[in-house]
Design a protein around this motif. Structure first.
Motif, PDB file in Angstrom:
ATOM      1  N   ILE A 351       0.839  -1.205   0.000  1.00 37.57           N
ATOM      2  CA  ILE A 351       0.000   0.000   0.000  1.00 37.57           C
ATOM      3  C   ILE A 351       0.871   1.250   0.000  1.00 37.57           C
ATOM      4  O   ILE A 351       1.770   1.412   0.841  1.00 37.57           O
ATOM      5  CB  ILE A 351      -0.946  -0.001   1.215  1.00 37.57           C
ATOM      6  CG1 ILE A 351      -1.895  -1.200   1.138  1.00 37.57           C
ATOM      7  CG2 ILE A 351      -1.742   1.300   1.295  1.00 37.57           C
ATOM      8  CD1 ILE A 351      -2.748  -1.397   2.368  1.00 37.57           C
ATOM      9  N   GLU A 352       0.624   2.125  -0.955  1.00 36.16           N
ATOM     10  CA  GLU A 352       1.387   3.383  -1.062  1.00 36.16           C
ATOM     11  C   GLU A 352       1.021   4.332   0.072  1.00 36.16           C
ATOM     12  O   GLU A 352      -0.157   4.464   0.436  1.00 36.16           O
ATOM     13  CB  GLU A 352       1.079   4.060  -2.400  1.00 36.16           C
ATOM     14  CG  GLU A 352       1.581   3.296  -3.616  1.00 36.16           C
ATOM     15  CD  GLU A 352       3.096   3.379  -3.772  1.00 36.16           C
ATOM     16  OE1 GLU A 352       3.692   4.261  -3.127  1.00 36.16           O
ATOM     17  OE2 GLU A 352       3.663   2.560  -4.514  1.00 36.16           O
ATOM     18  N   ARG A 353       2.012   5.004   0.612  1.00 41.40           N
ATOM     19  CA  ARG A 353       1.778   5.987   1.678  1.00 41.40           C
ATOM     20  C   ARG A 353       2.196   7.401   1.253  1.00 41.40           C
ATOM     21  O   ARG A 353       2.186   8.327   2.055  1.00 41.40           O
ATOM     22  CB  ARG A 353       2.536   5.574   2.947  1.00 41.40           C
ATOM     23  CG  ARG A 353       2.005   4.270   3.518  1.00 41.40           C
ATOM     24  CD  ARG A 353       2.664   3.925   4.834  1.00 41.40           C
ATOM     25  NE  ARG A 353       2.125   2.690   5.390  1.00 41.40           N
ATOM     26  CZ  ARG A 353       1.024   2.598   6.123  1.00 41.40           C
ATOM     27  NH1 ARG A 353       0.338   3.700   6.406  1.00 41.40           N
ATOM     28  NH2 ARG A 353       0.607   1.444   6.594  1.00 41.40           N
ATOM     29  N   ASP A 354       2.559   7.518  -0.021  1.00 45.90           N
ATOM     30  CA  ASP A 354       2.946   8.829  -0.531  1.00 45.90           C
ATOM     31  C   ASP A 354       2.177   9.086  -1.816  1.00 45.90           C
ATOM     32  O   ASP A 354       1.878   8.147  -2.568  1.00 45.90           O
ATOM     33  CB  ASP A 354       4.454   8.870  -0.787  1.00 45.90           C
ATOM     34  CG  ASP A 354       4.963  10.286  -0.993  1.00 45.90           C
ATOM     35  OD1 ASP A 354       4.210  11.230  -0.670  1.00 45.90           O
ATOM     36  OD2 ASP A 354       6.087  10.435  -1.476  1.00 45.90           O
ATOM     37  N   PHE A 355       1.844  10.344  -2.055  1.00 46.91           N
ATOM     38  CA  PHE A 355       1.097  10.713  -3.251  1.00 46.91           C
ATOM     39  C   PHE A 355       1.774  11.920  -3.890  1.00 46.91           C
ATOM     40  O   PHE A 355       1.901  12.977  -3.267  1.00 46.91           O
ATOM     41  CB  PHE A 355      -0.353  11.039  -2.888  1.00 46.91           C
ATOM     42  CG  PHE A 355      -1.164  11.569  -4.047  1.00 46.91           C
ATOM     43  CD1 PHE A 355      -1.428  10.771  -5.152  1.00 46.91           C
ATOM     44  CD2 PHE A 355      -1.659  12.869  -4.027  1.00 46.91           C
ATOM     45  CE1 PHE A 355      -2.177  11.263  -6.221  1.00 46.91           C
ATOM     46  CE2 PHE A 355      -2.394  13.367  -5.087  1.00 46.91           C
ATOM     47  CZ  PHE A 355      -2.659  12.561  -6.180  1.00 46.91           C
ATOM     48  N   ASN A 356       2.266  11.726  -5.097  1.00 45.58           N
ATOM     49  CA  ASN A 356       2.924  12.814  -5.803  1.00 45.58           C
ATOM     50  C   ASN A 356       1.882  13.682  -6.516  1.00 45.58           C
ATOM     51  O   ASN A 356       1.078  13.187  -7.325  1.00 45.58           O
ATOM     52  CB  ASN A 356       3.911  12.256  -6.838  1.00 45.58           C
ATOM     53  CG  ASN A 356       5.059  11.518  -6.177  1.00 45.58           C
ATOM     54  OD1 ASN A 356       5.559  11.961  -5.147  1.00 45.58           O
ATOM     55  ND2 ASN A 356       5.473  10.407  -6.758  1.00 45.58           N
TER      56      ASN A 356
END
Length: 361
Positions: A351-356
């Motif tokens: 699960i990604e925890r960063d959003f560009n």
């Protein structure tokens, strides 16, 4: 798993079920496979202080005082006396009731970013609160008994007459977020009603009044994730001197109950119980393991009573007994739970925890 896995066994806690937790953790500490895991007993006192103890003991405060390292890059514990860091590989909460089974400890462990045995924040909080759990189960089409609920601010307005008209007499009154039959009473009349309401609000801001069911007390153990497995059901046969499954009947009186494993059921009944137990487990977002408590009436109706996301592991606890009947001993069961927790933690890393984005800050 490697032989270097350090397992923190959390026990005790700020709960009326503190003593039950100590007894459960003592068994896990004794039966954990020490060739694979190094158990580190961490007791939480009744006042909320954390201690590293030499074994699982009721004298928690005789241990070494601990602090928590809330750093997801190097989480763990620190000895307050020396400042030494204690790193653990996985945490096994064996905390029953308030501040242990309601999502609070689960949230703390999630913030520490350490693998943890058992249901997470969402499922723990939903399952622990009998009101929320019953509403969600009902919404999912899973049979539950009729009930009404109240907040402490409504205490002086609660009427025995109005409740009895809705759900009949006798009925059960319970604190909304406790287990082990603490804060639970059977109400037959106005006099027992007042005492029951006082007892329920003694431990919680919410109370629930439930229809009393004349039926058999059935339990089913659930293990695993996607898909979970159900044990064959067991039955708790309560001595006639008890009007319901009280705290003393569960943990104090050795002659209070007789356990039937497996329960004497028709094949279709057993399969329906197993099916409903799995559906309830999934509906409340449970993970790794839980015990589902049900009622079976004489005319074949089945009702889900409640789900315990950290079921007892005492010598009289049904959860390990039901899996033992299926051929999974205590030690293997503990190992499987630790494996499930690690597998689930590893999967969560996708699960990604960063959003560009173009957002400037």
């Amino acid at each position: 798993m490697s032989k270097t896995k350090k397992v923190a066994i959390l026990y005790g806690g700020r709960s009326v079920e503190h003593g039950v937790s100590v007894n459960s953790a003592r068994n896990i500490f004794e039966y954990i496979n020490k060739d694979l895991f190094e158990p580190l007993p961490i007791g939480i006192s009744k006042t909320g202080q954390w201690f590293l103890t030499s074994g699982v003991t009721k004298d928690i405060e005789q241990g070494k005082a601990l602090g928590l390292i809330l750093d997801a890059q190097r989480p763990g514990f620190t000895l307050l006396s020396s400042g030494d860091r204690i790193k653990v590989d996985i945490i096994f909460p064996v905390l029953h009731g308030t501040d242990g089974e309601d999502g609070s400890i689960q949230g703390l462990i999630k913030a520490m970013d350490i693998p943890m045995v058992g249901t997470g924040v969402l499922g723990s909080s939903m399952s622990m609160n009998k009101i929320v759990a019953k509403r969600l189960l009902k919404e999912a089409g899973i049979p539950v008994t009729n009930f009404v609920t109240f907040h402490y601010t409504e205490k002086d307005k609660i009427s025995f007459k109005s409740i009895s008209e809705k759900i009949g007499v006798p009925f059960m009154v319970k604190s909304a977020s406790l287990g082990s039959s603490v804060g639970v009473s059977k109400v037959k009349d106005e006099e027992t009603f007042k005492t029951a309401v006082d007892e329920a609000f003694r431990y919680d801001d919410y109370m629930i009044a439930e229809e009393f069911v004349v039926g058999r007390e059935i339990e089913c153990a659930i293990l695993g994730n996607h898909p979970p497995q159900a044990s064959y059901p067991g039955e708790v046969v309560i001595n006639s001197k008890y009007e319901f499954y009280t705290f003393d009947a569960k943990y104090v009186d050795p002659d209070a109950v007789k356990i039937e494993l497996p329960a004497k059921l028709e094949p279709a009944e057993a399969e329906r119980i197993r099916e409903l137990s799995v559906k309830a487990y999934e509906a409340l977002s449970c993970e790794d393991f839980s015990r589902v408590d049900l009622f079976l009436t004489q005319d074949g109706k089945i009702y889900i009573n409640e789900i315990n996301t950290i079921p007892g592991f005492t010598n009289s606890s049904m959860y390990p007994m039901m899996w033992k009947e299926r051929g999974i001993g205590f030690t293997d069961l503990i190992s499987r739970l630790l494996e499930l927790a690690q597998e689930r933690y590893d999967r969560s890393k996708r699960i990604e925890r960063d959003f560009n984005s173009a957002l400037k800050f």
